[in-house]
Every structure is written in structure tokens, then in C-alpha cells.
Design an enzyme around this catalytic site. Structure first.
Site, PDB file in Angstrom:
ATOM      1  N   SER A 114       0.838  -1.196   0.000  1.00 56.42           N
ATOM      2  CA  SER A 114       0.000   0.000   0.000  1.00 56.42           C
ATOM      3  C   SER A 114       0.873   1.247   0.000  1.00 56.42           C
ATOM      4  CB  SER A 114      -0.886   0.012   1.248  1.00 56.42           C
ATOM      5  OG  SER A 114      -1.520   1.258   1.422  1.00 56.42           O
ATOM      6  N   TYR A 129       0.048  -0.022  10.858  1.00 53.16           N
ATOM      7  CA  TYR A 129      -0.276  -0.342   9.472  1.00 53.16           C
ATOM      8  C   TYR A 129       0.891   0.010   8.557  1.00 53.16           C
ATOM      9  CZ  TYR A 129      -2.712  -0.398   4.979  1.00 53.16           C
ATOM     10  OH  TYR A 129      -3.073  -0.657   3.672  1.00 53.16           O
TER      11      TYR A 129
END
Length: 340
Positions: free
Chosen positions: A166, A192
């Protein structure tokens, strides 16, 4: 150092692939024949994972979908031929071993492994080993799965491993001092971010070690995609902080209009899995169905303008960090990756 490695981003240069942010999974797999090939797609029963499965099946592949939620997987994959659903939970090491052992017992070669499943922006949770859940799910679980499936990947004589990363890797480098937030305050974005940086570093090192056996690895940023459930448990305040949602929790229409569709979001994973343009390259971070540029501080990012969220951070393709994380991952999973 072998120039064919992507150590320190040596290969992070777009190929002029002919595709772009609006290309779909159907576009990039057009004309590709996967007959007789086997793919595994984690999380292949929702969002871009499901779209990836559909593309592979349409091209003739047999696809295995490991699923934590078997009932949901069966409902979402109903009517799609040549798909096999098997139980597996990335937070449960024993279930990963059981899934891999069952697959290896079939004797099938594994041509494509898409490590697609993931969680994002969750409250602090730990697996039974005490590992933070985003790191455990997004990186360590997939590291273990790839290691256990290594004999089948080698057997393919030309396999590809796609780690769905990501743009979120830009949020945080990997914290080698305290990856599991034992001695620092837990911040879900930091968790994350480091899990996605882990995906990139693991891709660099896996490709370095695997290419001698015909196994190439790629990291993928799908783009900002509308319609997935990845951020379902994230506090609305995070989206508001990034300027994508208003005070009532509604996404700004102009932001929504710039988001990718699920079909567009799956395009880069599929491109990395099948494109002949990548036959002699690997270890790279890709976006918009092409290789991304190295972000050396010259890109202006704006969360309300999704197309500006591009490029790969040097720390996430750093040669020293890649090797260091590989060793740490082996220690944390108690697995000596059998690259031989």
C-alpha cells in the site's frame, strides 16, 4: 551487489507498460492463457482479491482461496468455476501450516501466489504470540505461508509471488527496536505503515533469494479503491484527519470521484502476476500496472487527491533493512525459510 536486485530501489523505474490508473484487471489479462496453472489468492473472496480471482479463472487458471470466513467465501465465490476454498487464518500459525501441508500433498506446482489479505487501522490486538495484529496478519502470516509453500513455488519453474502492499508504507518505516508496540504507545497508523513497509522489504529480499529458482516477487499498491471493506473498523476521525470525509462522516464527492473501482484496484496485482514485461525483473514496488518511481522527497502527496499518492519510500526497499527484516521474520515465525 547484483544489479538485477532491487536493493535500494535500483530497478524502480517505470516500464511505460501501456497501462495506467484507469486500467482494469480485465485489460491487463487480456490475451493471457493460464490454462494448467494454479494460483493461490489470500483474501480472494472480497474486494480486489475477489476481482483478482475472477481474472485468473477467466484466463483458465485453477485458483485456491484460503479463507478465515468460509461461509462468506462460499457465498461470494458461488458460481465461479475452478475455485477451491480452504480454511486458513493468517493470525493462526497452525492453520497456515495445515493449509500449506494440504496443498503440498496435492503435488501441484504453484505458479502464482497473491498475498492479498490484510487488515487496516484496527485497535490494538495481538495474536497468541503477542505480536501486533497488523504485523502478524499483513506480513508475518504471509511470510510463513510463502515459506511453507516454497517447494510448490519452485516446482512451477517460473512462479510469481505478489505481496499486496500500500501507499500506506509511507506512514512508517519498520521499527526494529519495538515492532510490536511493547515499549511505545500504540498508534494504528504506525502499525499499518510498518506492516506495509514489511511487505516491500520482504519482496526485495524474496526476489533476491528466489530468482535463482525461478521465483520472482513483486509488491503492489492497488491505489485508493472505492468499495472495499478494508477500512471498515477504522475510526472516522482518521479519514477526517486526512481530509477525505466531512464532519458528518461522508466522503467528499470530489474525492470519491477520483477513487479507483475494484476492477481498477485489482489491475496491478494481476499485471504483476502475468505480464511478460516482468519476465526478467523482480523485487519491485508497482502501482497503476507499472513499476513505481522512487520517492526521494520530490513528490507532493495529498490524501484528498488520490492520484498524488504514489512512489515508494527508499527505506522500504533498503538492502540492509530487507536482509535484517528477513532474519527477524524467521526468528518471529520460528521458520528457517528453505530457499535452496
Amino acid at each position: 551487489m547484483n544489479i538485477k536486485d532491487n536493493y535500494n530501489g535500483a530497478l524502480q523505474q517505470p516500464l511505460a507498460s501501456g497501462y495506467n490508473a484507469t486500467s482494469t484487471a480485465g485489460d491487463v489479462i487480456k490475451g493471457v492463457d493460464l490454462s494448467g496453472k494454479t494460483a493461490i489468492v489470500t483474501g480472494g473472496y472480497a474486494g480486489i482479491g475477489l476481482e483478482t480471482v475472477k481474472a485468473f479463472v477467466a484466463a483458465g487458471a485453477n485458483v485456491v482461496v484460503p479463507a478465515r470466513d468460509i461461509k462468506k467465501a462460499a457465498a461470494n465465490l458461488k458460481g465461479i468455476e475452478n475455485v477451491c476454498i480452504e480454511p486458513m487464518d493468517l493470525m493462526d500459525p497452525e492453520s497456515i501450516n495445515a493449509f500449506a501441508e494440504k496443498f503440498l500433498n496435492t503435488g501441484d506446482a504453484l505458479h502464482i501466489l497473491v498475498n492479498n489479505a490484510g487488515i487496516m487501522w484496527v485497535p490494538l490486538q495481538r495474536d497468541k504470540r503477542g505480536y501486533e495484529s497488523q504485523l502478524a496478519t499483513n506480513h508475518l502470516g504471509h511470510f510463513q505461508l510463502t515459506a511453507k509453500l516454497w517447494p510448490a513455488l519452485k516446482k512451477a519453474n517460473g512462479a510469481r509471488v505478489i505481496n499486496v502492499s500500500s501507499y500506506g508504507h509511507q506512514i512508517a518505516p519498520f521499527n526494529f527496536d519495538d515492532p510490536n508496540f511493547i515499549n511505545r504507545t500504540y498508534e494504528t497508523l504506525q502499525g499499518y505503515g510498518q506492516s506495509k513497509t514489511s511487505n516491500n522489504l520482504c519482496t526485495v529480499e524474496l526476489d533476491h533469494r528466489g530468482k535463482a529458482f525461478g521465483v520472482r516477487a513483486f509488491a503492489v499498491h492497488p491505489g485508493s479503491v472505492n468499495g472495499t471493506d478494508l477500512g471498515r473498523v477504522a475510526p472516522m476521525a482518521l479519514f477526517q484527519q486526512m481530509g477525505t470525509h466531512d464532519a458528518d462522516g461522508n466522503i467528499f464527492p470530489e474525492v470519491a470521484a477520483r477513487l479507483k473501482t475494484i476492477e481498477q484496484g485489482a489491475a496491478t496485482s494481476v499485471w504483476c502476476a502475468v505480464s511478460p514485461q516482468l519476465n526478467s525483473i523482480g523485487g519491485v514496488y508497482c502501482e497503476n500496472a507499472d513499476i513505481a518511481v522512487l520517492d526521494e522527497g520530490n513528490i507532493v502527496h495529498n490524501y484528498s487527491e488520490p492520484s498524488s499518492l504514489n512512489g515508494v519510500q527508499p527505506y522500504s526497499v533498503n538492502a540492509e533493512y530487507a536482509a535484517k527484516l528477513w532474519t527477524l521474520s524467521e526468528e518471529m515465525t520460528d521458520i528457517l525459510f528453505p530457499v535452496s
